[in-house]
Design a protein around this motif. Structure first.
Motif, PDB file in Angstrom:
ATOM      1  N   GLY A  48       6.067  22.564 -37.097  1.00  0.00           N
ATOM      2  CA  GLY A  48       6.756  21.475 -37.782  1.00  0.00           C
ATOM      3  C   GLY A  48       6.095  20.124 -37.573  1.00  0.00           C
ATOM      4  N   VAL A  49       5.027  20.083 -36.812  1.00  0.00           N
ATOM      5  CA  VAL A  49       4.316  18.818 -36.585  1.00  0.00           C
ATOM      6  C   VAL A  49       3.100  18.789 -37.502  1.00  0.00           C
ATOM      7  CG1 VAL A  49       3.091  17.392 -34.908  1.00  0.00           C
ATOM      8  CG2 VAL A  49       5.081  18.744 -34.182  1.00  0.00           C
ATOM      9  N   GLU A  50       3.001  17.727 -38.284  1.00  0.00           N
ATOM     10  CA  GLU A  50       1.865  17.605 -39.198  1.00  0.00           C
ATOM     11  C   GLU A  50       0.593  17.296 -38.417  1.00  0.00           C
ATOM     12  OE1 GLU A  50       2.192  15.106 -42.632  1.00  0.00           O
ATOM     13  OE2 GLU A  50       4.361  15.348 -42.663  1.00  0.00           O
ATOM     14  N   PRO A  51      -0.507  17.933 -38.806  1.00  0.00           N
ATOM     15  CA  PRO A  51      -1.776  17.607 -38.145  1.00  0.00           C
ATOM     16  C   PRO A  51      -2.152  16.154 -38.406  1.00  0.00           C
ATOM     17  CG  PRO A  51      -1.981  19.561 -39.528  1.00  0.00           C
ATOM     18  CD  PRO A  51      -0.643  18.981 -39.798  1.00  0.00           C
ATOM     19  N   MET A  52      -2.779  15.542 -37.418  1.00  0.00           N
ATOM     20  CA  MET A  52      -3.184  14.140 -37.542  1.00  0.00           C
ATOM     21  C   MET A  52      -4.702  14.048 -37.506  1.00  0.00           C
ATOM     22  SD  MET A  52      -0.468  12.358 -34.911  1.00  0.00           S
ATOM     23  CE  MET A  52      -1.634  11.128 -34.552  1.00  0.00           C
ATOM     24  N   SER A  53      -5.217  13.138 -38.280  1.00  0.00           N
ATOM     25  CA  SER A  53      -6.646  12.872 -38.207  1.00  0.00           C
ATOM     26  C   SER A  53      -6.916  11.587 -37.447  1.00  0.00           C
ATOM     27  CB  SER A  53      -7.261  12.782 -39.599  1.00  0.00           C
ATOM     28  OG  SER A  53      -6.661  11.730 -40.307  1.00  0.00           O
ATOM     29  N   GLY A  54      -5.875  10.843 -37.131  1.00  0.00           N
ATOM     30  CA  GLY A  54      -6.004   9.596 -36.390  1.00  0.00           C
ATOM     31  C   GLY A  54      -4.639   9.176 -35.899  1.00  0.00           C
TER      32      GLY A  54
END
Length: 95
Positions: A48-54
């Motif tokens: 449920g946690v969106e991947p982050m790029s920053g």
């Protein structure tokens, strides 16, 4: 996961690091600790946690792209041992 002396010696070889025989046990223990921490990350529920790029979603402020001389020649030349006519003077190196 546990690392033995042979594996640590192989890793050191790949990393081009010279380790003494007496250091192998120390580094095996330290690498085991690091791998233990990485294994603990697998236990974290990230569903449920969106991947982050920053870490930030905002663009950094940008300054205007201008070419200037900085208008600080006198301050820069103050660091020169022997400035001459508004320039750095250096000893002659080519005849």
């Amino acid at each position: 996961m546990s690392l033995d002396r042979k594996t640590v010696a192989h890793i050191a070889t790949l990393a081009r690091i010279r380790l003494k025989d007496e250091e192998l046990d120390l580094y095996a223990k330290e690498l085991d600790g690091i791998l233990h921490w990485v294994e603990q990350l697998n236990a974290v529920d990230v569903s449920g946690v969106e991947p982050m790029s920053g870490v930030g979603r905002f663009a950094l402020p940008k300054r205007k792209d201008e070419v200037t001389d900085g208008n600080c020649r006198d301050r820069i030349l103050a660091n020169a041992p022997e400035p001459a006519a508004g320039f750095f003077s250096v000893p002659k190196v080519v005849e």
